[in-house]
Write a protein that holds these residues in place. Structure first.
Motif, PDB file in Angstrom:
ATOM      1  N   GLY A   1     -12.688  10.057 -36.304  1.00  0.00           N
ATOM      2  CA  GLY A   1     -13.548   9.022 -35.735  1.00  0.00           C
ATOM      3  C   GLY A   1     -13.064   7.637 -36.131  1.00  0.00           C
ATOM      4  O   GLY A   1     -13.012   6.719 -35.297  1.00  0.00           O
ATOM      5  N   ILE A   2     -12.708   7.479 -37.405  1.00  0.00           N
ATOM      6  CA  ILE A   2     -12.194   6.197 -37.888  1.00  0.00           C
ATOM      7  C   ILE A   2     -10.862   5.868 -37.217  1.00  0.00           C
ATOM      8  O   ILE A   2     -10.623   4.721 -36.798  1.00  0.00           O
ATOM      9  N   LEU A   3      -9.996   6.868 -37.100  1.00  0.00           N
ATOM     10  CA  LEU A   3      -8.715   6.650 -36.429  1.00  0.00           C
ATOM     11  C   LEU A   3      -8.917   6.300 -34.960  1.00  0.00           C
ATOM     12  O   LEU A   3      -8.148   5.514 -34.381  1.00  0.00           O
ATOM     13  N   GLY A   4      -9.956   6.869 -34.353  1.00  0.00           N
ATOM     14  CA  GLY A   4     -10.282   6.524 -32.973  1.00  0.00           C
ATOM     15  C   GLY A   4     -10.650   5.054 -32.845  1.00  0.00           C
ATOM     16  O   GLY A   4     -10.236   4.373 -31.896  1.00  0.00           O
ATOM     17  N   VAL A   5     -11.433   4.556 -33.799  1.00  0.00           N
ATOM     18  CA  VAL A   5     -11.807   3.132 -33.808  1.00  0.00           C
ATOM     19  C   VAL A   5     -10.564   2.264 -33.920  1.00  0.00           C
ATOM     20  O   VAL A   5     -10.346   1.338 -33.124  1.00  0.00           O
ATOM     21  N   LEU A   6      -9.733   2.557 -34.923  1.00  0.00           N
ATOM     22  CA  LEU A   6      -8.581   1.710 -35.211  1.00  0.00           C
ATOM     23  C   LEU A   6      -7.547   1.763 -34.096  1.00  0.00           C
ATOM     24  O   LEU A   6      -6.941   0.734 -33.743  1.00  0.00           O
ATOM     25  N   THR A   7      -7.347   2.946 -33.517  1.00  0.00           N
ATOM     26  CA  THR A   7      -6.369   3.072 -32.431  1.00  0.00           C
ATOM     27  C   THR A   7      -6.805   2.282 -31.206  1.00  0.00           C
ATOM     28  O   THR A   7      -6.016   1.535 -30.618  1.00  0.00           O
ATOM     29  N   ALA A   8      -8.062   2.442 -30.812  1.00  0.00           N
ATOM     30  CA  ALA A   8      -8.564   1.735 -29.633  1.00  0.00           C
ATOM     31  C   ALA A   8      -8.586   0.222 -29.868  1.00  0.00           C
ATOM     32  O   ALA A   8      -8.250  -0.556 -28.969  1.00  0.00           O
TER      33      ALA A   8
ATOM     34  N   ALA B   1     -12.504  -0.236 -28.925  1.00  0.00           N
ATOM     35  CA  ALA B   1     -12.089  -0.893 -27.688  1.00  0.00           C
ATOM     36  C   ALA B   1     -13.029  -2.037 -27.335  1.00  0.00           C
ATOM     37  O   ALA B   1     -12.598  -3.095 -26.861  1.00  0.00           O
ATOM     38  N   GLY B   2     -14.330  -1.826 -27.577  1.00  0.00           N
ATOM     39  CA  GLY B   2     -15.302  -2.868 -27.287  1.00  0.00           C
ATOM     40  C   GLY B   2     -15.098  -4.097 -28.159  1.00  0.00           C
ATOM     41  O   GLY B   2     -15.159  -5.238 -27.679  1.00  0.00           O
ATOM     42  N   LEU B   3     -14.857  -3.891 -29.448  1.00  0.00           N
ATOM     43  CA  LEU B   3     -14.599  -5.015 -30.345  1.00  0.00           C
ATOM     44  C   LEU B   3     -13.291  -5.716 -29.980  1.00  0.00           C
ATOM     45  O   LEU B   3     -13.204  -6.953 -30.050  1.00  0.00           O
ATOM     46  N   GLY B   4     -12.291  -4.934 -29.600  1.00  0.00           N
ATOM     47  CA  GLY B   4     -11.030  -5.536 -29.169  1.00  0.00           C
ATOM     48  C   GLY B   4     -11.209  -6.384 -27.923  1.00  0.00           C
ATOM     49  O   GLY B   4     -10.651  -7.487 -27.805  1.00  0.00           O
ATOM     50  N   PHE B   5     -12.011  -5.902 -26.987  1.00  0.00           N
ATOM     51  CA  PHE B   5     -12.280  -6.675 -25.775  1.00  0.00           C
ATOM     52  C   PHE B   5     -13.088  -7.927 -26.099  1.00  0.00           C
ATOM     53  O   PHE B   5     -12.863  -8.996 -25.519  1.00  0.00           O
TER      54      PHE B   5
END
Length: 360
Positions: free
Chosen positions: A26-33, A249-253
């Motif tokens: 889950g954490i890796l999903g956050v960081l990757t996105a 992804a949302g934070l990146g956007f």
């Protein structure tokens, strides 16, 4: 995909077993996105600007919005790409729920893409006609509802759970399909209506998505589910990877969408993310909690319904402009004030939703 690779590599080095833990993935999903969104964002903005895919602004809206004309839109595609890649990399691809959520998100994103394309590229102010938009939303929403209903293996998976109560629940049977349809389509359109100010929709979406990820993790663990008196849904825990990707992804956007926005989400992002939140809430049996945590989306939708109904019945408007965030702008609130106050309200509502885990 990387999960399969790490499973294979375990035979050579047992340390790779750590990737079996949902929390790590889950954490890796956050960081990757997040990394993908931040890396691809500048390129996407340049591409949209070069192709003159810019936002059109209503002349009858707040005057402060006129300066936004031409700002690149359809940036929601960046979110969908980052979520999809991150989920495919870190999630268990044998899990049905992962594919259902991805399928719903991408299919609703396709509807939004067609609508945006017609508006900003073909300069058709109507975009995709409402009847066709709702038709395809209904097709994809019903398809997801039927799949979830037909693959349910336990009565709890089609039971309506009331938060704050231990014993009150309703077995829906075939009406589960109807409820699921309305949750998915309603959530999709509610987020879309909220997407009218810089960062207004994406941050509540991130917060609600993160909370649903916690619900998914707990619902997929039999011990946690029994202790918290929430439905145990085998396999639901895997959705924490998707929710983590949504959060990242949302934070990146938001890095590019924060006031003053360099890019707008467009229907391609708003319709897709709203539908994704809806189907996740259905899977973890927390439709009513979604209604609570997404209170801003609900109020935005109700403001439009009330405004239209009042004008048709009485010829008068209840709000200066709908959705309601424009009403506050026309009352003199600066745009950042509206945005941040709506975010604060969402924080409170998400905490209320999370409190249902113990207050039963």
């Amino acid at each position: 995909m990387l999960l399969l690779l790490t499973q294979y590599l375990q035979q050579f080095y047992t340390g790779f077993a750590v990737f079996q833990y949902l929390t790590l993935r889950g954490i890796l999903g956050v960081l990757t996105a997040l990394g993908l969104a931040l890396f691809l964002g500048p390129w996407m903005i340049r591409t949209l600007s070069f192709r003159q895919i810019g936002q059109s602004v209503r002349n009858d809206g707040p005057q402060s919005h006129l300066s936004k004309a031409g700002t690149p839109t359809m940036g929601g595609a960046l979110i969908l790409v980052a979520i999809s890649i991150s989920t495919l990399l870190w999630a268990d691809l044998s899990n049905l729920y992962v594919w259902v959520v991805l399928g719903v998100m991408l299919s609703f994103g396709a509807i939004g893409w067609v609508d945006d394309y017609r508006k900003v590229v073909e300069k058709n102010s109507r975009g995709l006609p409402s009847r066709w938009k709702y038709f395809w939303q209904s097709v994809f929403g019903l398809t997801a509802a039927i799949v979830l209903f037909m693959t349910a293996t336990d009565p709890v998976e089609t039971t309506l759970i009331l938060p704050f109560f231990k014993q009150i629940e309703f077995q829906l049977g075939v009406f589960f399909v109807v409820l699921t349809y309305f949750v998915i389509v309603g959530s999709s359109n509610a987020v879309n209506l909220t997407d009218g100010l810089d960062g207004l929709a994406i941050m509540p979406t991130v917060m609600v998505g993160g909370a649903l990820g916690l619900f998914a993790y707990l619902s997929g663990n039999v011990r946690f589910a029994e202790y918290l008196l929430i439905p145990y849904v085998p396999g639901a825990g895997e959705l924490i990877v998707f929710c983590g990707a949504l959060l990242g992804a949302g934070l990146g956007f938001l890095w590019f969408n924060t006031y003053p926005a360099q890019v707008f989400m467009g229907d391609v992002g708003a319709l897709a993310l709203g539908a994704a939140l809806g189907v996740i809430a259905v899977i973890v049996r927390q439709e009513i909690v979604l209604f609570i945590m997404g209170g801003i989306f609900v109020v935005e939708t109700l403001s439009v319904i009330v405004q239209v109904a009042s004008f048709k019945l009485t010829g008068r408007r209840v709000f200066r402009m709908a959705p309601i965030h424009h009403h506050f702008e026309l009352k003199g609130w600066p745009e950042p004030r509206v945005i941040v106050r709506f975010w604060i309200i969402t924080v409170v509502l998400v905490l209320v939703g999370l409190s249902t885990l113990k207050l039963r």
